[in-house]
Design a protein around this motif. Structure first.
Motif, PDB file in Angstrom:
ATOM      1  N   ILE A   1       1.453  50.474  91.698  1.00 18.73           N
ATOM      2  CA  ILE A   1       2.355  51.135  92.553  1.00 18.73           C
ATOM      3  C   ILE A   1       3.341  52.042  92.054  1.00 18.73           C
ATOM      4  CG2 ILE A   1       4.443  50.155  94.024  1.00 18.73           C
ATOM      5  CD1 ILE A   1       2.937  47.822  95.083  1.00 18.73           C
ATOM      6  N   SER A   2       3.968  51.760  90.726  1.00 16.62           N
ATOM      7  CA  SER A   2       4.559  52.489  90.111  1.00 16.62           C
ATOM      8  C   SER A   2       4.158  53.651  89.662  1.00 16.62           C
ATOM      9  CB  SER A   2       5.310  51.904  88.813  1.00 16.62           C
ATOM     10  OG  SER A   2       4.385  51.206  88.258  1.00 16.62           O
ATOM     11  N   ILE A   3       2.754  53.696  89.076  1.00 14.02           N
ATOM     12  CA  ILE A   3       2.073  55.260  88.984  1.00 14.02           C
ATOM     13  C   ILE A   3       2.146  56.032  90.244  1.00 14.02           C
ATOM     14  CG2 ILE A   3       0.001  56.137  88.206  1.00 14.02           C
ATOM     15  CD1 ILE A   3      -0.619  53.694  86.727  1.00 14.02           C
ATOM     16  N   GLY A   4       1.815  55.230  91.369  1.00 16.59           N
ATOM     17  CA  GLY A   4       1.856  56.126  92.667  1.00 16.59           C
ATOM     18  C   GLY A   4       3.047  56.767  93.163  1.00 16.59           C
ATOM     19  N   LEU A   5       4.285  55.815  92.775  1.00 16.77           N
ATOM     20  CA  LEU A   5       5.424  56.126  92.870  1.00 16.77           C
ATOM     21  C   LEU A   5       5.694  57.396  92.291  1.00 16.77           C
ATOM     22  CD1 LEU A   5       7.814  52.968  92.906  1.00 16.77           C
ATOM     23  CD2 LEU A   5       7.454  54.609  94.625  1.00 16.77           C
ATOM     24  N   VAL A   6       5.705  57.397  90.770  1.00 14.60           N
ATOM     25  CA  VAL A   6       5.916  58.590  89.886  1.00 14.60           C
ATOM     26  C   VAL A   6       5.409  60.018  90.401  1.00 14.60           C
ATOM     27  CG1 VAL A   6       5.749  59.226  87.661  1.00 14.60           C
ATOM     28  CG2 VAL A   6       6.659  57.209  88.089  1.00 14.60           C
ATOM     29  N   LEU A   7       3.823  59.690  90.709  1.00 21.40           N
ATOM     30  CA  LEU A   7       3.041  60.791  91.234  1.00 21.40           C
ATOM     31  C   LEU A   7       3.759  61.302  92.592  1.00 21.40           C
ATOM     32  CD1 LEU A   7      -0.689  59.667  90.754  1.00 21.40           C
ATOM     33  CD2 LEU A   7       0.764  61.517  89.520  1.00 21.40           C
ATOM     34  N   GLN A   8       4.194  60.467  93.410  1.00 21.67           N
ATOM     35  CA  GLN A   8       4.518  61.006  94.651  1.00 21.67           C
ATOM     36  C   GLN A   8       6.003  61.660  94.351  1.00 21.67           C
ATOM     37  OE1 GLN A   8       4.882  57.755  97.768  1.00 21.67           O
ATOM     38  NE2 GLN A   8       5.835  59.245  99.119  1.00 21.67           N
ATOM     39  N   TYR A   9       6.840  61.059  93.586  1.00 15.99           N
ATOM     40  CA  TYR A   9       7.871  61.681  93.436  1.00 15.99           C
ATOM     41  C   TYR A   9       7.730  63.216  92.633  1.00 15.99           C
ATOM     42  CZ  TYR A   9      12.666  62.404  91.968  1.00 15.99           C
ATOM     43  OH  TYR A   9      14.190  63.043  91.740  1.00 15.99           O
ATOM     44  N   ILE A  10       6.934  63.240  91.646  1.00 18.06           N
ATOM     45  CA  ILE A  10       6.499  64.580  90.915  1.00 18.06           C
ATOM     46  C   ILE A  10       5.969  65.559  91.784  1.00 18.06           C
ATOM     47  CG2 ILE A  10       4.966  65.495  89.368  1.00 18.06           C
ATOM     48  CD1 ILE A  10       5.061  63.115  87.708  1.00 18.06           C
ATOM     49  N   GLU A  11       5.252  65.218  92.719  1.00 19.49           N
ATOM     50  CA  GLU A  11       4.733  65.869  93.844  1.00 19.49           C
ATOM     51  C   GLU A  11       5.624  66.623  94.643  1.00 19.49           C
ATOM     52  OE1 GLU A  11       0.631  65.622  95.817  1.00 19.49           O
ATOM     53  OE2 GLU A  11       2.163  64.473  96.971  1.00 19.49           O
TER      54      GLU A  11
END
Lengths: 171, 128
Positions: free
Chosen positions: A17-27
């Motif tokens: 979940i946190s990896i996904g959050l970071v990816l979403q934020y970076i994107e």
């Protein structure tokens, strides 16, 4: 890897979940696309990996939670409606495609299906929000975009799966 | 190593076909918001009415009435006031109008030029 939910897998799911959050934020911060709503869908990588690692139901939960928190990070209530619906339907479709056709369909195919469902479901949300069918004129462009982004994220997932998970995830 | 399976290619082709199909459907169902006629009124009464579909080359129209003189140019996509004998010439400064509902008004000469047409639903802006 076991698909049973135990403490270890709960921990790994939280990590995803946190990896996904970071990816979403970076994107949302970095990628500038010529079209509104046209995104690469980096979080799709996480969703596919989760489907293979924890099974469809857990992957669905992870992606819905991830998009819920992610839209709190990156946008507002509108973003949340788009993001959660997109994550929900794309996860469900990828889950079913994987379940029915997996060895015949590669990760790239699953990823393309996920990207297309993501875009179409968001477009349907837009039609409901603007109560206008004319938003649908965006559909052809979005479908072609989903082919491109699905291919890119699918390839990335394949590379990840080959290196990180020593499993029989074939392409 | 084969990267794409047969079914993958089928999926790609299907999505491409779907996108072309939807494009054709959209192109057929959504007409553009172009005006189809120019209505000129003087002192509130209809002076002239031009169908834009019939105007191929730019046409100059002289509006000579008891209130003053105006020279209007009508093209196939809109209308423009070229000259007027009024003092402030706000109608000339107005420039060219090309959208439905846009209107040029010359108050001293009591002339108004309006573009008419049926407005299809239009979205101003979409935010995410």
């Amino acid at each position: 890897m076991k698909k049973k939910t135990n403490t270890r897998s709960i921990g790994i799911m939280a990590l995803f979940i946190s990896i996904g959050l970071v990816l979403q934020y970076i994107e949302s911060r970095i990628l500038i696309t010529p079209l509104p709503g046209g995104k690469l869908g980096l979080t799709n990588i996480v969703s596919i990996i989760n489907i293979f690692m924890f099974g469809g139901r857990n992957a669905l939960l992870i992606s819905v939670f991830r998009s819920f928190w992610g839209s709190l990070l990156t946008g507002g209530v509108m973003t949340m409606a788009y993001s959660v619906t997109g994550a929900f339907f794309s996860s469900i479709s990828m889950w079913f495609i994987k379940k029915i056709l997996y060895p015949k369909v590669s990760i790239i195919g699953i990823s393309i299906i996920g990207a297309a469902t993501h875009n179409v479901s968001q477009l349907i949300v837009a039609v409901i929000f603007y109560s206008s069918v004319y938003v649908m004129s965006y559909l052809p462009i979005l479908l072609v975009l989903s082919l491109v982004s699905g291919f890119i994220t699918g390839s990335a997932t394949h590379i990840f799966a080959k290196r990180a998970l020593k499993e029989d995830i074939r392409i | 190593m084969k990267i794409l399976t047969k079914l993958d290619k089928l999926i790609i082709v299907l999505i491409l076909l779907l996108s072309i199909l939807s494009y054709v459907v959209m192109a057929l169902s959504i007409a553009s918001n172009v005006p189809n006629s120019v209505v000129i009124t003087v002192n509130g009464k209809l002076y002239a009415n031009y169908d834009l579909a019939e105007i191929k080359s730019p046409e100059i129209i002289r509006i000579n009435t008891e209130f003053g003189k105006n020279i209007l140019k009508i093209t196939s996509d809109g209308a423009e006031m070229l000259d007027a004998d009024c003092k402030d010439k706000f109608d000339v400064k107005c420039g060219k109008i090309t959208k439905i509902g846009q209107i040029i008004i010359c108050v001293p000469n009591r002339v108004s030029v309006e573009l008419k047409g049926t407005i299809k639903e239009e979205i101003d802006k979409v935010t995410y």
